[in-house]
Design a protein around this motif. Sequence first.
Motif, short mmCIF file in Angstrom:
data_model
loop_
_atom_site.label_atom_id
_atom_site.label_comp_id
_atom_site.label_asym_id
_atom_site.label_seq_id
_atom_site.Cartn_x
_atom_site.Cartn_y
_atom_site.Cartn_z
N PHE A 169 49.83 -131.05 82.99
CA PHE A 169 50.80 -130.55 82.25
C PHE A 169 52.29 -131.14 82.61
O PHE A 169 53.20 -131.86 82.03
CB PHE A 169 50.99 -129.38 81.95
CG PHE A 169 51.91 -128.59 81.32
CD1 PHE A 169 52.25 -128.42 79.85
CD2 PHE A 169 52.90 -127.64 81.99
CE1 PHE A 169 53.09 -127.91 79.18
CE2 PHE A 169 54.17 -127.29 81.39
CZ PHE A 169 54.04 -127.36 79.95
N GLN B 282 57.45 -133.30 75.39
CA GLN B 282 57.21 -131.92 75.49
C GLN B 282 56.08 -131.64 74.57
O GLN B 282 54.98 -130.73 74.92
CB GLN B 282 58.43 -131.05 74.93
CG GLN B 282 59.64 -131.08 75.65
CD GLN B 282 60.89 -130.65 75.37
OE1 GLN B 282 60.66 -129.87 74.07
NE2 GLN B 282 61.98 -130.59 76.02
N ALA C 259 52.69 -132.88 75.91
CA ALA C 259 52.38 -131.99 77.33
C ALA C 259 51.73 -130.80 76.70
O ALA C 259 51.00 -130.24 77.30
CB ALA C 259 53.50 -131.55 78.30
N ARG C 260 52.54 -129.94 75.98
CA ARG C 260 52.00 -128.62 75.40
C ARG C 260 50.62 -128.82 74.68
O ARG C 260 49.76 -128.15 75.07
CB ARG C 260 52.96 -128.37 74.31
CG ARG C 260 52.33 -126.94 73.88
CD ARG C 260 53.31 -126.37 72.71
NE ARG C 260 53.20 -127.29 71.53
CZ ARG C 260 53.63 -126.56 70.31
NH1 ARG C 260 54.55 -125.44 70.48
NH2 ARG C 260 53.28 -127.12 69.20
#
Lengths: 493, 750
Positions: B141, B154, B157-158
Motif C-alpha cells: 500500500f 491514492q 493504493a486504497r
Amino acid sequence: MSILISATIVGPLLAAAIALLFRRSASLRDFTAISGLTVATASAIGILLHVESGGTHVLRVGNWHPELGIVLVADLFAALVLPVALLIILIVEFFAISQRRTAWGANPELAGPLLLVLTSGVSLAILTGDLFTLFVAFEMILVSSYVLLTHQGQQAQVRSGMTYVVMNLLSSTLFLFGLAFVYAAAGTVNMAILAERIPTLPDGIRWGLGAWFFVVFGTKAAVFPLFSWLPDSYPTAPTTITAVFAGLLTKIGIYSMIRFHTLMEMDALGPALLAVAAITMLIGALGALAQSDVKRILSFHVISQIGYMLMGLGLFSVAGTTAAILFLIHHMPVKTVLFLVGGLIENTQGTSRLSKLGGLSRTSPALAALFAVPALSLAGLPPFSGFVAKLGVIRAGVEETATLVVMAALLAGALTLLSMTKIWIGVFWGPPPEHAVGPSPTPANRRLMYSATGTAVAGTLTISLFAGTLFDLSQRAATGLTTADLYIGAVFP
Amino acid sequence: MIWLLLGLHLAVIGALATGGRPLGRFALLAGALPLAVTSVWAVVHAGTTSPLVVDQLWVEGLDLGFRFRMDALAALMTLLISGIGTVVFVYAFGYFSPSAQGLQRFAATLLAFSASMLGLVWADSIWTLFIFWELTSVTSFLLVGHKHEDDSVQAAARRALMITGGGGLALLAGFLLLADNSGTVVISDLSVAGGSTGTLAAVLIMVAAATKSAQIPFHVWLPGAMAAPTPVSAYLHSATMVKAGVLLIAVTGPFFTESETWKWLGLTFGITSMLWGAVGALRHSDGKLILAWGTISQLGLLITLLSLGSAKATFAAISLLFAHALFKAALFLVIGEIDVRTGTRDITQLGGLYRTMPVTFAAAVAAGASMAGIPPLLGFAAKEAAIEAVLGLEGLELAIAATTVIGGAVLTVAYTTRFLFGVFGPGPAVDISPAKLTLAGPGWLLAAASVVGFLALGLANDIVGPAAIELDADAAVYSLLRWPGLTAGLAVSVGVVIIGLGLGARLRSFTPTTPIPRGANLADDFLDGVLEGARRVTARVQHGSLPVYVATMAATAAAASLPFLAALNADVLIAWDRPLQAFVGAAVVLTAFASARVGSRLGAAVALGAVGVGVSGLFVLHGAPDLLLTQLLVETVVVVGFVIGLGHLSSNFPPVGTTWRSIRLGVAGLGGLGVMVALAASASQPAGRPPIGEIADQAVVTGGGQNVVNVILTDIRGLDTLGEVVVIGTVALGILALTRTQRETGRNRR
C-alpha cells in the motif's frame, strides 16, 4: 500492600487538593499533579507485582467486616488494568502540560486537579469490591469529566456536554435503581456476597438484574443503542481530555461489566450480549467511515472496539474473557495515543478536518510514524497488539461456534482498516492544503508533546512485544473471574 | 541465521527510516546490502534436503509464534526475493533522479517489504505466515502510494489494500478452521481437512490466494498498482508479492487433496485469469499494463497447474514460477528504462529502439522469448513441462486443462510478439536520453539469467526439483529437459509458437482505444458506496437529538426489566401498609405526570418540587425523619436553583408535536413501570437479608455512636461519603469555572 491500594485512591485526591492551593504558580501545580500521578502509578505497579505472586489482596476499609463495610479487592484483573490506566493518565498529563498555552489546551488551573479527581475515581472503580462504592466512583469520574469537558465555556462544548451529562446522569439513576433491586433481592451490595446469592435467585430476577446492569454499564461503555452521547461530546473537548476519556472512561464501563457479569454468572445473557456486540462493532465502524474529521473518526472507533470486548465477555468462556481482558489492556493505550496524535495534528496544522489537511508524510514523517503504529494496531493488523487481541476474541468465538458474531468481527475489521486509510490518505498523503489553517499562534512545547506521544507509542509496542506474558496474566485473571469461588474466598478467607 | 538476517533487515530499515543525514539515492544501495547477504545464504541452501527450523513463541496461549523453516521451496523463493531484490535496488538507484524526494523512506519501505516477503516464504506456522502476509499488503500500500499527490494513485493504493486486506480476512478465517481441524498451527504438521469444514476452509484460503495473486475477479487492483514506480512493479507486482497467493495454494494444497471444491475453484480462477489476462494484455498499449495483464495470465496458469494436484503439474508450476519471476522482472526493468529514457512507455508512440538501444533490445527479446516459451531459454523448458503435464491428464480434466493451457500459451506468444514489435520495432525513432549502467544493467542481468538458466539446466533442476519434492514427493521423477525429444508436447509447442507469432504479427499494429477499467471502477464505486451507506446509517443513528437519546435509553431500560415480569409473585404483593401511602403515592404520580405535561418552565420546576415533597411524605410514613429533612432541603435548593436559572430562558418550553409528545410520555411511563416491576419482583423472593441488627450493634460497640445513620455515613461507609464530598466539591469548581469564563467573555464583548 494496603498502603499501596490506598495510595492509588487517596494519593491523587491529596494532590488535587494541594494543586488547587497553588493558584499562582503553574510549575508548582504541574509538579504536584505529576507527583500525585507518579505515586499512584508506582503504587499500581507495586500492586500488580504483589498480586501476581501473592494472589488477591483485600483491603477492609476502616477494618469493618466485609458483610458490613466496604472492601477494596485487588485481584489480578484489577491489578492488570490499574497500572495501564494510571500510566495513560500520567503520559497524557505530560502532554497536557506542554499543550497548556495553546488555544487547544485546557484551563491549567482546573485541568490538573480535575484530572487527579478523575484518576482517583478510576482507581476506586477498578479496585472496589462493593457495588455502591462503584456507583460513587462512577459519580467522581462523571462530574470531573463533565467539568473537564465544559470548563472552557465554549458554546459547542457546553452543548455537547449537556448530552454527555444528561445521558450519564440518567445512567447513574438507573444504576441507583439497580442498587435498590440488588439490595432488595440479596440484602447486600458486597460483590463477593452477591456472587454467592445472585446465582441462587429465581431466573427472572437473576436475568433481570443482569439485563439492567448491562444497560447501566452499557451506557458508560457506549454499546448499541446507548452510545450516542459519545461521538457528540468527545470531539469537542481539548485533545488531552478526549485522549483520557477515549482511553479510559468507556473502558471503565466495560471493565465493570466484565467483573459484574462474570462474577454473577450471567451466562444466559450470552446470546443477547453477542448480538449487541456484533451491532456495536459494525455501527461503530460504519460511523467512523462516515466522518470527515480525525477526532470524530477516532471517537467512533471507540464504540466499534468496545464491541470486540463485549464479544469476548458475551462468549462466557475462559478464552473469551481472557481475550476481552487482553483487548482492554491493549486498547486503552492505543486509543489514547491515537487521540494524542490527533492533538499533535491539530496543534501543528490548526485543524483536524480531513479536507483541510494533507501531505504530512512529507512535512512531518515522525507524525506519520507515530500515527501508523497505533492505527495499524487498532485495525487489528499484525504484528501489533491489536492483532493478538482480535485473534484472541475471534478464536474464542470460533471455539464457541458463534459464527455470526465472528463474521461481524471480521467485517468490522475490514471497515476499520478502510476508515484508517481514509485518515491516512486525507492527512498524510496528497498535496498540502492550499489554505492551511496554520499552527497555534502560541507555540507549545513541541518536544515534550512529541516525546510524550512517542513514549506512549513505545508503550503500545511493549504491549505487543510482551503480549504472551499479558495473555497468560489475562488468562489467570479470567479464571479468577469465571471461578467466582476464588473471589469469594479471597474476601471471606 | 534466520534471526540474524531478519535482524539485519530491521537494523537497515530502522537506520534508513530514522537516519539523520539524508542519503538521497544512496539509501537504495544501502537497502541492497541485506538482500545481497541473504541471496548468498539462499544460494548455499538452494535445493537443500535438510530444512533449517527455528521457533520462537510469542503468545503461547494462542499458539502464536514465529516459526520458520528453510527448506528447498523456501530457498527457491528466498533466492528470487533476495536476488531480484538486490538487482531491483540497484536499478532503483539508476531509475530515480538524484533530486527525487523521499527516497530514503522509499528505500526503507521497499526493504520492509522484502523482509516481510522473506518472512512469508520462511513461515512454517500459519500465524507466522499470516503476520507476514498482512505486512506485505501494508508495505505494498505504501509503495503503490509513493507518488501520492495524485488522486488516481491514492485510489489505486486504497483499492489494492482493501482487496488484499479483504483476502487477508478470508485467510484468517480459513486458517482458524484449518487449525481447529488439525489441532496444530505448524504447517508441516497440518492434516487433511475434509467435510464441510474442509470445504469452507478451502474456499476461504483459495479466495485469499486469488486476491493476492490478482485472479479474476480480484485482479482489478493489479493494473492500478502499476501507478507505483517501476522498480516496485517489477519487484512486488510481478516477481514476488503476487506469487504469495500461488505459494499459499502450493503449501496448503496437500491438505485439500480430498476437496473437489478446492480443485475446481482453483481451476476456475486459474483458467479464467489465464485467458482473460492474456486478452487484457492484447487490449492495452501501455507497456507496463501489457506486462501486468500478462502477469495475471501467468499467475492463472500457475494456479491452474497447482490445482490439478498431480506431481507432474506441481513440478511444472514450480518451474514456471521460477522462470516467470526472472523473465517478467527483466521485462519490467526494460520498460522502466525505456520510460525513463524516452518519456513514454506507450507502444504506439515508441519505435526504432532496436537500433538505438541494441543491448536492451537483445535483453528484451531474450526475456520475451522465455515468456513465450521458445528455446534456448528457461521459459521453454518450464512451458514444456507444463504442456506435458496437462497432456498427461485424463477425461474432463484433459479436455478443459489442455485446451485452455494451449490457448493461453498461444495468446502469450501473441502478446509477447506484439509487445516486442511495439516497443522496439520499426517506426519513427524517438529521442532518447543517454544510457546509464545502473538503469540498464539490472535488466540485462536478469535477462541473461533466463539464458543461463537454460544453458545450465542442471543447476536450475537442482533448485526447482527439490522445491517441488517438498510439495509432492512423487515429483522426484521429473526434471527440466533441454530437449524433450519428438514428443506430442513438442509438436504442440511448435504449433503454439507458430500460431502465436502469426497472431501477434497481425495484431502488431492493432491500436485499441484504451479499455475503460470497468472492474477497477466497480471496486472503487463499491468502496465509495460503503462510505455512502455508512453516512446514511450514521445519519439515522447519530442524529444529535438529546430527547431521542433519552427516550432510547428509557425504552432500553424498560426492555431490560422484562425478565423481572416472569418473577413477579402476586401472592406476596400487598397494595399498601397504610392507606395513606396510597394517597401520597398517587399524589407523587400525578405531580410527576403534571411536570411532564405542563407547558411553562416555572410550572414544571414547581411540579418537580411537588414530586419531591410527596416523596418526603412517603419517608415520613416509613418513619425516616432524617431522610425527610434531607429530601426537603434538596428540593428547596433545586427549586431555588431552577428559578434563578430560568431567568435566562424563555418562560415556556419549545412546542413539541403531539405524536412525539405521546411517544415520550409512553416511553417514560414504560420506564417507570419497568422500575416498579423490577423492584416488586426483586423484593418478593430475597436470597438474603441485610445485616440490620449487626450494623446497629456494631455502630454502638465499634463505631462508638448512638445514631446508626451517622455511623454508617462517617465510618462504616466513610469512603462513599468521601467520594460524594469530592463530587460536590468538583461540581462547585465546575460552576465557578463556567461563571468565570462567562464573566470574562462578557467583559471582552464590552
